[in-house]
Design a protein around this motif. Sequence first.
Motif, PDB file in Angstrom:
ATOM      1  N   GLN A 227      -2.934  -6.025   7.920  1.00  7.73           N
ATOM      2  CA  GLN A 227      -4.305  -5.579   7.876  1.00  7.73           C
ATOM      3  C   GLN A 227      -4.899  -5.902   6.507  1.00  7.73           C
ATOM      4  O   GLN A 227      -4.411  -5.445   5.486  1.00  7.73           O
ATOM      5  CB  GLN A 227      -4.386  -4.066   8.112  1.00  7.73           C
ATOM      6  CG  GLN A 227      -5.791  -3.520   8.149  1.00  7.73           C
ATOM      7  CD  GLN A 227      -6.454  -3.766   9.500  1.00  7.73           C
ATOM      8  OE1 GLN A 227      -5.891  -4.431  10.357  1.00  7.73           O
ATOM      9  NE2 GLN A 227      -7.651  -3.248   9.668  1.00  7.73           N
ATOM     10  N   VAL A 228      -5.972  -6.678   6.508  1.00  9.59           N
ATOM     11  CA  VAL A 228      -6.616  -7.058   5.259  1.00  9.59           C
ATOM     12  C   VAL A 228      -7.459  -5.903   4.735  1.00  9.59           C
ATOM     13  O   VAL A 228      -8.200  -5.261   5.478  1.00  9.59           O
ATOM     14  CB  VAL A 228      -7.512  -8.293   5.468  1.00  9.59           C
ATOM     15  CG1 VAL A 228      -8.303  -8.595   4.206  1.00  9.59           C
ATOM     16  CG2 VAL A 228      -6.664  -9.501   5.860  1.00  9.59           C
ATOM     17  N   GLN A 229      -7.327  -5.642   3.449  1.00  9.46           N
ATOM     18  CA  GLN A 229      -8.158  -4.642   2.782  1.00  9.46           C
ATOM     19  C   GLN A 229      -8.978  -5.330   1.704  1.00  9.46           C
ATOM     20  O   GLN A 229      -8.463  -6.166   0.957  1.00  9.46           O
ATOM     21  CB  GLN A 229      -7.289  -3.545   2.173  1.00  9.46           C
ATOM     22  CG  GLN A 229      -6.559  -2.718   3.216  1.00  9.46           C
ATOM     23  CD  GLN A 229      -5.739  -1.604   2.609  1.00  9.46           C
ATOM     24  OE1 GLN A 229      -5.188  -1.742   1.529  1.00  9.46           O
ATOM     25  NE2 GLN A 229      -5.649  -0.488   3.305  1.00  9.46           N
ATOM     26  N   LEU A 230     -10.242  -4.974   1.622  1.00  8.13           N
ATOM     27  CA  LEU A 230     -11.160  -5.558   0.659  1.00  8.13           C
ATOM     28  C   LEU A 230     -11.681  -4.481  -0.276  1.00  8.13           C
ATOM     29  O   LEU A 230     -12.032  -3.382   0.176  1.00  8.13           O
ATOM     30  CB  LEU A 230     -12.339  -6.226   1.374  1.00  8.13           C
ATOM     31  CG  LEU A 230     -11.990  -7.263   2.445  1.00  8.13           C
ATOM     32  CD1 LEU A 230     -13.260  -7.768   3.137  1.00  8.13           C
ATOM     33  CD2 LEU A 230     -11.212  -8.423   1.842  1.00  8.13           C
ATOM     34  N   VAL A 231     -11.748  -4.800  -1.555  1.00  3.38           N
ATOM     35  CA  VAL A 231     -12.282  -3.867  -2.543  1.00  3.38           C
ATOM     36  C   VAL A 231     -13.225  -4.623  -3.468  1.00  3.38           C
ATOM     37  O   VAL A 231     -12.824  -5.616  -4.084  1.00  3.38           O
ATOM     38  CB  VAL A 231     -11.161  -3.208  -3.373  1.00  3.38           C
ATOM     39  CG1 VAL A 231     -11.769  -2.289  -4.424  1.00  3.38           C
ATOM     40  CG2 VAL A 231     -10.215  -2.437  -2.470  1.00  3.38           C
ATOM     41  N   GLU A 232     -14.449  -4.134  -3.570  1.00  2.83           N
ATOM     42  CA  GLU A 232     -15.440  -4.752  -4.438  1.00  2.83           C
ATOM     43  C   GLU A 232     -15.462  -4.069  -5.801  1.00  2.83           C
ATOM     44  O   GLU A 232     -15.128  -2.888  -5.930  1.00  2.83           O
ATOM     45  CB  GLU A 232     -16.854  -4.642  -3.827  1.00  2.83           C
ATOM     46  CG  GLU A 232     -16.986  -5.161  -2.417  1.00  2.83           C
ATOM     47  CD  GLU A 232     -16.773  -4.095  -1.374  1.00  2.83           C
ATOM     48  OE1 GLU A 232     -17.233  -4.266  -0.227  1.00  2.83           O
ATOM     49  OE2 GLU A 232     -16.132  -3.061  -1.692  1.00  2.83           O
ATOM     50  N   SER A 233     -15.900  -4.813  -6.801  1.00  3.42           N
ATOM     51  CA  SER A 233     -16.108  -4.258  -8.136  1.00  3.42           C
ATOM     52  C   SER A 233     -17.179  -5.070  -8.835  1.00  3.42           C
ATOM     53  O   SER A 233     -17.545  -6.160  -8.374  1.00  3.42           O
ATOM     54  CB  SER A 233     -14.812  -4.263  -8.948  1.00  3.42           C
ATOM     55  OG  SER A 233     -14.337  -5.587  -9.125  1.00  3.42           O
ATOM     56  N   GLY A 234     -17.659  -4.544  -9.944  1.00  4.00           N
ATOM     57  CA  GLY A 234     -18.626  -5.275 -10.749  1.00  4.00           C
ATOM     58  C   GLY A 234     -20.049  -4.772 -10.680  1.00  4.00           C
ATOM     59  O   GLY A 234     -20.893  -5.189 -11.471  1.00  4.00           O
ATOM     60  N   GLY A 235     -20.334  -3.879  -9.752  1.00  3.34           N
ATOM     61  CA  GLY A 235     -21.681  -3.345  -9.664  1.00  3.34           C
ATOM     62  C   GLY A 235     -21.968  -2.369 -10.791  1.00  3.34           C
ATOM     63  O   GLY A 235     -21.084  -1.642 -11.230  1.00  3.34           O
TER      64      GLY A 235
END
Length: 124
Positions: free
Chosen positions: A1-9
Motif C-alpha cells: 500500500q503506497v503512502q504519500l506525505v506532503e511537506s513544504g507548505g
Amino acid sequence: QVQLVESGGELVQAGSSLRLVCDASGGTFSPYVMGWFRQAPGKEREFVAAIDWHSTHIHYAESVKGRCTISRDNAKNTVYLQMNSLKPADTAVYYCAGLAQVVVTTEASEYYYWGPGTQVTVSS
C-alpha cells in the motif's frame, strides 16, 4: 500500500516561491502517475499538475502554467512542485496523489492514493 506525505507548505508573501515535496513509501513507485491538486476553503479540489513515470508527459492547470514546475526523482520516490510568483489565489491545501497507470490524467477521481495535504497560505 503506497503512502504519500506532503511537506513544504507555509505562510509566504505574494511573489514568493515555495517547493512542495511529496514522499512516497510502502509500495512500488513505478509506474505511477503522480499529481498535485489543491483545495481552497469553500471550493472544490482542483488539478494543479501531473507527471508520468518517465517525466515525458506533464500537464499543468492554466492557472499555474508558467509559474509552477512538477518534477520527480524516482530513485527517491519523491515528487516536487516548485511554485514561483505566488499569488493570494494560490492559497489552499495542496495534495499529492498517485495512480498506478501509465497515462497522465487530470481527474482527481481517478487517483486513489492521496496524502493528507500541506497548507500553503499566500498573503497580499
